[in-house]
Design an enzyme around this catalytic site. Sequence first.
Site, PDB file in Angstrom:
ATOM      1  N   THR A  28       0.819  -1.210   0.000  1.00  0.00           N
ATOM      2  CA  THR A  28       0.000   0.000   0.000  1.00  0.00           C
ATOM      3  C   THR A  28       0.854   1.262   0.000  1.00  0.00           C
ATOM      4  OG1 THR A  28      -1.789  -1.148   1.163  1.00  0.00           O
ATOM      5  CG2 THR A  28      -1.796   1.264   1.228  1.00  0.00           C
ATOM      6  N   GLY A 108      -1.278 -22.665  -3.259  1.00  0.00           N
ATOM      7  CA  GLY A 108      -2.581 -22.626  -3.919  1.00  0.00           C
ATOM      8  C   GLY A 108      -2.953 -21.236  -4.392  1.00  0.00           C
ATOM      9  N   ASP A 132       4.627 -22.583   5.869  1.00  0.00           N
ATOM     10  CA  ASP A 132       5.244 -23.868   5.534  1.00  0.00           C
ATOM     11  C   ASP A 132       6.652 -23.739   4.957  1.00  0.00           C
ATOM     12  OD1 ASP A 132       2.836 -25.004   6.308  1.00  0.00           O
ATOM     13  OD2 ASP A 132       2.040 -25.026   4.265  1.00  0.00           O
ATOM     14  N   LYS A 216      19.364 -45.088  29.895  1.00  0.00           N
ATOM     15  CA  LYS A 216      19.280 -45.079  31.358  1.00  0.00           C
ATOM     16  C   LYS A 216      19.373 -43.664  31.916  1.00  0.00           C
ATOM     17  CE  LYS A 216      21.131 -49.732  32.035  1.00  0.00           C
ATOM     18  NZ  LYS A 216      22.230 -50.545  32.621  1.00  0.00           N
ATOM     19  N   LYS A 218      18.444 -41.011  30.211  1.00  0.00           N
ATOM     20  CA  LYS A 218      17.540 -40.132  29.467  1.00  0.00           C
ATOM     21  C   LYS A 218      16.159 -40.769  29.401  1.00  0.00           C
ATOM     22  CE  LYS A 218      18.144 -37.026  25.553  1.00  0.00           C
ATOM     23  NZ  LYS A 218      18.945 -36.789  24.321  1.00  0.00           N
TER      24      LYS A 218
END
Length: 326
Positions: A28, A108, A132, A216, A218
């Site tokens: 604009t 799109g 995206d 073990k 984690k």
Amino acid sequence: MRGKIETIGVLTSGGDSPGMNAAIRAVTRAGICNGFTVKAIYRGFDGLVNDEVKQFTTENVSGIILQGGTILKSARSKEFVTTEGREKAWKTIEKEKIDALVVIGGNGSLTGAMNFAREHDICCIGLPGTIDNDLYGTDTTIGYDTTLNTIVECVDRIRDTAQSHERIFFVEVMGRDAGFLAQNAAIACGAEAAIIPEWSTDVDQLAQFMERGIRKSKKSCIVIVSESPKCGAIYYAERVKKEFPNYDVRISILGHLQRGGRPSAHDRILASRTGVGAVEAIMQGQRNVMIGIRNNEVVYVPLSEAIRSDKPFDKKLISVLDELSI
């Protein structure tokens, strides 16, 4: 096609993304600054079909750079997909004396712009407005950076619960057919794995994720999953429950909260630069191109390339995550 371009139309279409308002503001103000009349079209291509058009001044876009969403609203127009719908849209173009159209949206939306331009010989310029980050020819798209930061903030909070209860969380994020959000969010969050469209995951790979992330020392684990109707977070969580029944598994689908919020500085700058770039392209006589930023330079990408070419995915990112998630 009319000769001299005097009036620019601008619309937002498809899914909203943070930074769209900054792009509207840039088109604009850059348009008015360079002597054009700027007309805003509400509700995307639906508004073009139904003649929802208003002339904008600089005051109409005052203060919107910091707002999420889009002041012009957005819609996925079923009518515009038809030949009859595009004919109605063209009648609005003629009635409003719009000579060039700036379309802010994703794959799109830019496909719709390309088809419209081919049928009616009007100058269409696209701006890459999608979270995206899947449009070819631009390093990032408007809204991607903000959404990535939103995901990181959410996963940081989920991590607290995962560690407190020693749980495995599958966190589903948007991205459609692209894994940019999931992969980079996983790196930024210190997640143990990312499941993305670019890197198919079979049973053995999932087992490797589990073996690498759950040791073990984690007991908790975060896996970021790109949304998919067939293989989303729910699918993988159910598999873990069956294959590793000793683990406490939870699912968090972030959904549309990823789209909202104030745009980041990066997205405001990207939207502003591409918006100004759209007006400059029109002044240079460019037609049917998307405005992108590549290597910090404004570039013009043919709409056909932007929507049809696969955006390269850096698979080195997968190795980065693998090494850092041990």
